[in-house]
Design a protein around this motif. Structure first.
Motif, mmCIF file in Angstrom:
data_model
loop_
_atom_site.group_PDB
_atom_site.id
_atom_site.type_symbol
_atom_site.label_atom_id
_atom_site.label_comp_id
_atom_site.label_asym_id
_atom_site.label_seq_id
_atom_site.Cartn_x
_atom_site.Cartn_y
_atom_site.Cartn_z
ATOM 1 N N SER A 108 0.850 -1.198 0.000
ATOM 2 C CA SER A 108 0.000 0.000 0.000
ATOM 3 C C SER A 108 0.878 1.237 0.000
ATOM 4 O O SER A 108 2.028 1.209 0.457
ATOM 5 C CB SER A 108 -0.970 0.022 1.187
ATOM 6 N N VAL A 109 0.324 2.328 -0.532
ATOM 7 C CA VAL A 109 1.015 3.617 -0.603
ATOM 8 C C VAL A 109 0.131 4.654 0.064
ATOM 9 O O VAL A 109 -1.036 4.838 -0.327
ATOM 10 C CB VAL A 109 1.293 4.028 -2.062
ATOM 11 N N ALA A 118 -3.322 0.400 -3.277
ATOM 12 C CA ALA A 118 -3.024 -0.838 -2.554
ATOM 13 C C ALA A 118 -3.187 -1.992 -3.525
ATOM 14 O O ALA A 118 -3.983 -1.917 -4.462
ATOM 15 C CB ALA A 118 -3.942 -1.011 -1.353
ATOM 16 N N ALA A 119 -2.426 -3.058 -3.275
ATOM 17 C CA ALA A 119 -2.483 -4.206 -4.194
ATOM 18 C C ALA A 119 -2.129 -5.481 -3.451
ATOM 19 O O ALA A 119 -1.348 -5.477 -2.501
ATOM 20 C CB ALA A 119 -1.515 -4.009 -5.367
ATOM 21 N N GLY A 120 -2.724 -6.581 -3.915
ATOM 22 C CA GLY A 120 -2.408 -7.888 -3.369
ATOM 23 C C GLY A 120 -3.206 -8.203 -2.124
ATOM 24 O O GLY A 120 -4.434 -8.046 -2.084
ATOM 25 N N ALA A 121 -2.509 -8.643 -1.084
ATOM 26 C CA ALA A 121 -3.148 -9.008 0.183
ATOM 27 C C ALA A 121 -3.461 -7.732 0.966
ATOM 28 O O ALA A 121 -2.794 -7.388 1.952
ATOM 29 C CB ALA A 121 -2.234 -9.935 0.983
ATOM 30 N N GLY A 128 -4.890 3.662 5.503
ATOM 31 C CA GLY A 128 -5.251 4.991 5.979
ATOM 32 C C GLY A 128 -6.205 4.894 7.149
ATOM 33 O O GLY A 128 -6.860 3.872 7.375
ATOM 34 N N SER A 129 -6.315 5.985 7.894
ATOM 35 C CA SER A 129 -7.056 5.954 9.155
ATOM 36 C C SER A 129 -8.551 5.718 8.983
ATOM 37 O O SER A 129 -9.219 5.223 9.896
ATOM 38 C CB SER A 129 -6.830 7.258 9.925
ATOM 39 N N LEU A 165 -14.249 2.009 2.512
ATOM 40 C CA LEU A 165 -13.520 3.117 1.901
ATOM 41 C C LEU A 165 -14.431 4.326 1.825
ATOM 42 O O LEU A 165 -15.570 4.220 1.361
ATOM 43 C CB LEU A 165 -13.044 2.740 0.485
ATOM 44 N N CYS A 166 -13.934 5.464 2.277
ATOM 45 C CA CYS A 166 -14.692 6.725 2.188
ATOM 46 C C CYS A 166 -16.077 6.586 2.832
ATOM 47 O O CYS A 166 -17.062 7.143 2.351
ATOM 48 C CB CYS A 166 -14.839 7.168 0.739
#
Length: 231
Positions: A108-109, A118-121, A128-129, A165-166
């Motif tokens: 993740s970035v 984010a990618a993969g597992a 993020g919070s 998310l969001c």
């Protein structure tokens, strides 16, 4: 067979420049004792090299190199992602990399605390919070209990991933929904077994992470996996 603890990792890297031309030193998300041996130690160096695996696509090979072989199991560990994902990185970003006890890879970035990709597992790296990804184990148990009234040995072959998310939540076995600021691609949930297979999914912040950069990276993380070298 479950991978032992010394075969897993959970690192964070502070991006200070282009990882193709500068070494970026990572650290464990949780402190390790001096006696703990990590796959590539306590302070791996992250680098990247572009390469062309397909005529129509350029990838990046990310390599973690042990800076101190005394606390590392191998000298190098490498994996592939879409080059566009590497191009997304900016000074000040945090990159999280994890390898689970099922052998899954997650990335993740985060930029100033906000999720970029984010990618993969994705259940094993920070998002993020205000976001999370997890296996809804309580609901899986309830489903198995219902079916168990007729078949006492029933077990779900795949557990879905719960994404928040969001402020929006979805429970998915697969699919490509939009959730707030993000494009999501769930390739599959957690495939139950011994040890099982981790969730494969990707999340891209629209307008910041290039289209399909994380999606392609999730595919590469699962299909090519982690390459280990003792030399």
């Amino acid at each position: 067979m479950v991978i032992p603890a010394e075969g897993t990792f959970d690192y964070v890297f502070d991006i200070e420049g282009d990882i193709r031309t500068s070494n970026t030193i990572g650290r464990p998300r949780e402190p390790l004792s001096k006696a703990d041996r990590g796959v590539v130690g306590h302070a791996p160096v992250l680098t990247a090299v572009d390469y062309q695996r397909e005529a129509w696509q350029v990838y990046a090979r990310l390599t973690l190199t042990a800076s101190d072989p005394r606390n590392a199991g191998v000298a190098h560990a490498s994996f592939s992602v879409d080059r566009a994902l590497v191009n997304t990185l900016r000074r000040g970003d945090l990159v999280y990399l994890a390898r689970t006890n099922c052998g899954g890879l997650g990335l993740s970035v985060l930029r100033e605390g906000a999720l970029i990709a984010a990618a993969g597992a994705v259940t094993d790296v920070p998002l993020g919070s205000d976001n999370f990804a997890r296996i809804p184990a309580d609901l899986v148990r309830q489903v198995e209990s219902v079916f168990g009234t007729r078949d006492g040995e029933y077990r779900m072959p795949e557990s879905p991933v719960e994404l928040s998310l969001c402020g929006e939540t979805k429970i998915l076995h697969s699919g490509r929904p939009q959730m707030g600021l993000f494009d999501v691609f769930v390739r599959h949930g957690f495939l139950n077994g011994v040890p099982g297979m981790d969730v494969s999914a990707s999340i891209e912040r629209r307008g910041v992470c290039p289209a399909t950069a994380a999606h392609t990276s999730a595919q590469l993380l699962e299909e090519l996996g982690l390459q280990l070298s003792r030399d």
